[in-house]
Motif scaffolding. Sequence first.
Motif, PDB file in Angstrom:
ATOM      1  N   GLU A  65      67.353  84.806  41.837  1.00 50.99           N
ATOM      2  CA  GLU A  65      67.369  83.448  42.883  1.00 50.99           C
ATOM      3  C   GLU A  65      67.851  82.316  42.120  1.00 50.99           C
ATOM      4  O   GLU A  65      68.568  81.430  42.459  1.00 50.99           O
ATOM      5  N   TYR A  66      67.510  82.024  40.752  1.00 47.79           N
ATOM      6  CA  TYR A  66      67.987  80.919  39.865  1.00 47.79           C
ATOM      7  C   TYR A  66      68.205  81.566  38.560  1.00 47.79           C
ATOM      8  O   TYR A  66      67.416  82.304  37.997  1.00 47.79           O
ATOM      9  N   LYS A 123      71.584  77.998  41.129  1.00 51.66           N
ATOM     10  CA  LYS A 123      71.377  79.077  42.105  1.00 51.66           C
ATOM     11  C   LYS A 123      72.541  79.854  41.953  1.00 51.66           C
ATOM     12  O   LYS A 123      73.520  79.443  41.417  1.00 51.66           O
ATOM     13  N   ASP A 146      71.397  73.492  41.729  1.00 52.66           N
ATOM     14  CA  ASP A 146      70.543  73.198  42.833  1.00 52.66           C
ATOM     15  C   ASP A 146      69.975  71.807  42.528  1.00 52.66           C
ATOM     16  O   ASP A 146      69.979  70.897  43.368  1.00 52.66           O
ATOM     17  N   ALA A 154      61.380  74.936  44.054  1.00 56.81           N
ATOM     18  CA  ALA A 154      62.428  75.036  44.972  1.00 56.81           C
ATOM     19  C   ALA A 154      62.157  74.596  46.424  1.00 56.81           C
ATOM     20  O   ALA A 154      62.890  73.938  47.128  1.00 56.81           O
ATOM     21  N   LYS A 155      60.631  74.894  46.747  1.00 58.68           N
ATOM     22  CA  LYS A 155      59.947  74.379  48.013  1.00 58.68           C
ATOM     23  C   LYS A 155      60.068  72.916  47.966  1.00 58.68           C
ATOM     24  O   LYS A 155      60.630  72.273  49.141  1.00 58.68           O
ATOM     25  N   ALA A 164      62.231  70.687  46.442  1.00 57.48           N
ATOM     26  CA  ALA A 164      63.601  70.467  46.632  1.00 57.48           C
ATOM     27  C   ALA A 164      64.002  70.506  48.094  1.00 57.48           C
ATOM     28  O   ALA A 164      64.691  69.642  48.411  1.00 57.48           O
ATOM     29  N   ALA A 165      63.903  71.722  48.574  1.00 55.42           N
ATOM     30  CA  ALA A 165      64.090  72.113  49.897  1.00 55.42           C
ATOM     31  C   ALA A 165      63.589  71.084  50.815  1.00 55.42           C
ATOM     32  O   ALA A 165      64.254  70.989  51.830  1.00 55.42           O
ATOM     33  N   GLU A 166      62.482  70.695  50.778  1.00 59.70           N
ATOM     34  CA  GLU A 166      61.433  69.605  51.592  1.00 59.70           C
ATOM     35  C   GLU A 166      61.940  68.228  51.467  1.00 59.70           C
ATOM     36  O   GLU A 166      61.462  67.508  52.246  1.00 59.70           O
TER      37      GLU A 166
END
Length: 679
Positions: free
Chosen positions: A180-181, A218, A229, A288-289, A291-293
């Motif tokens: 994933e990373y 990523k 990312d 990651a969550k 960052a995505a949020e």
Amino acid sequence: METLINKLKAAALKMTLLMALAAGAAFQGCSGTEQGNSKDEAVSADAATAVYVAPGEHDELYSFLSGGFNGQVSVYGIPSGRLLKIIPVFTQFAENGYGYNEESKAMLMTSHGFVPWDDLHHPKLSRADGMADGRWLFVNGNNTPRVARVDLKTFETVEIMEIPNSAGNHCSPYPTNNNEYVLAGTRFSVPLDMKGGTQDVSLNDYKDKFRGSISFIKVDKEHGDMELDFQILVPGFDYDLANGGKGPSEDWVFFTTYNTEKSATLKELGASQNDRDYLAAINWKLAAKYAAEGKAKEMPANYYHNKMDHNSHIAKSTVKKTVRYLLPEDCPGMMYLLPAPKSPHGIDVDPTGEYMVVNGKLASSLPVFAFSKMQKAIKNKDFDGEVNGIPVLKYESVLAAEVKEPGLGPLHTEFDGKGNAYSTMFVSSEVVKWSLKDFQVKDRMPVYYSPGHLMIPGGDTREPYGKYMVVMNKITKDRFLPTGPELMHSAQLIDISGEKMKMLLDFPTVAEPHYAQGIRADLVAPNSVKFFKLDENTHPEAVKSEKDVSVTRNGRNVKINMTSIRSHFTPDNIEGVQVGDTVLFHVTNLEQDWDVPHGFAIMGANNAETLIMPGATQTLKWVPQQAGIYPFYCTDFCSALHQEMQGYVRVSPRGSKVPISFSTGEKKPVPPATASVSK
């Protein structure tokens, strides 16, 4: 009084280490009978059989050893120790023209310009479900921070990404269990100005203004393409090494840190003042969550991303201008600090994902942390202060056990998948086997000398291949025939299939391996590309038939689109080039067979040769400085008539009226048929 006792203990430990260092140096300088006997005992006829791979047979495993200061990766077969290939990554490589030919120069572009060297430390294989999948190899450039990807179908470097906000990319690269990373951490913290680059500040401001960074790259699941990312900007420590969790801890990555004192000078002393440094634990999925949020902020940046096109074999650079970042203090639950022995080096997670082994190179014991205890301590908020808003867990709350008296100078640990761990001891020059069940030492083996990393194929995955171990030694003296003051480094292959370790083989290594990866050959070899299909060659200057070759002039630039095939070049006679012209030889190898590359070199070129694989096109740039006749030839012995595979370029004075012309062979009249009649 307690403080005084601790100080006395610390002083005693330092003295012990100093004495051990002196003793170690003395041992390493000894080449007498005692050492010779050890060698004789280790290398027996049985050991020879164990590493023998008959002519024509293949090795059981591939191993990929970093080249350290040569910027390359060396590929060895295991158990034979055969050198199979050298893969240039962060360095020009005259053997095949990487970094010299026009197609690959872009791979070495950075925000600092063309950087044809780096210090390559850590190879890591890509993963699927926590196991090496044999698709790609990720490696780090330590000096000018970069991460590269090697395609294991071609064993070629296909992508290099510069890492912004980083200095000394040592803590890198570490893939998560399904790619994933790939994570990359900084060795040196620097003062970030949040406008891109570093601030111009006094070094006296280190404690207040310097920060480290951990980059989350990523990876495209199908093609492996990398994309930065986001980053986490972490306290201004030095970040040394990392490893990812498995099983219950697979959402986490662990980083060793030192210089938690934030000393800017004489770090051998300044970074050793605290009794303990930290193991940083980061929940990468939560990061990651966040960052995505939308928790990540954006800042200016300036870094290069270089990719090699699969069909044209031409590298292109893209300059990126922004990067997103998270701050731990804004992201609760994302990062914790675990007290660790001062100046720790390796952090290694066992195959079950429960134990994290911290190799404190100045410590007299090996602390083993338990992930389940870490989770419990977090839940109970069993903290011992905080740093930059990051909670520090209590040492006793997360400790599973300490391995007592393992040896001097523990650096790295790997696992055999059978409940055993193996740790290198740099100072006492040995590998120590100990049990994850009772944390007791089970076996010791001297190695020669001063081992750094060790590698058990798959030893950092959930199912190690617990048969062999490769130990990479920092000092080689007297192991091989002397070659002057500069010696190859050495590796040793050890059989770990039994209760006791057994030395099998010494072999020299290219430059300085810092780590290695190993994988079963059947996971890589069947996918190996044998040649590039000519009809898929999209190089804009490719020539796929001899009838289409050309030589053209545009001002002072001369373009020669030519071909090579056993055993001639087309064209092989070229005239009309003038002194000072910029000449580009675009050579297409027309062969469609395995193991038939052709080289190309021309006299006086201020460049390397180029080595063209079957079906590919490469370009050599040449600026002739004198009038005359210049031979060119194939540099790779390709056929019985290889020596005849050559040609000439005529270079005339500047302003000459000699027209462009080119040819290969002259058509000669076919002699008339004759008949003889016997009388």
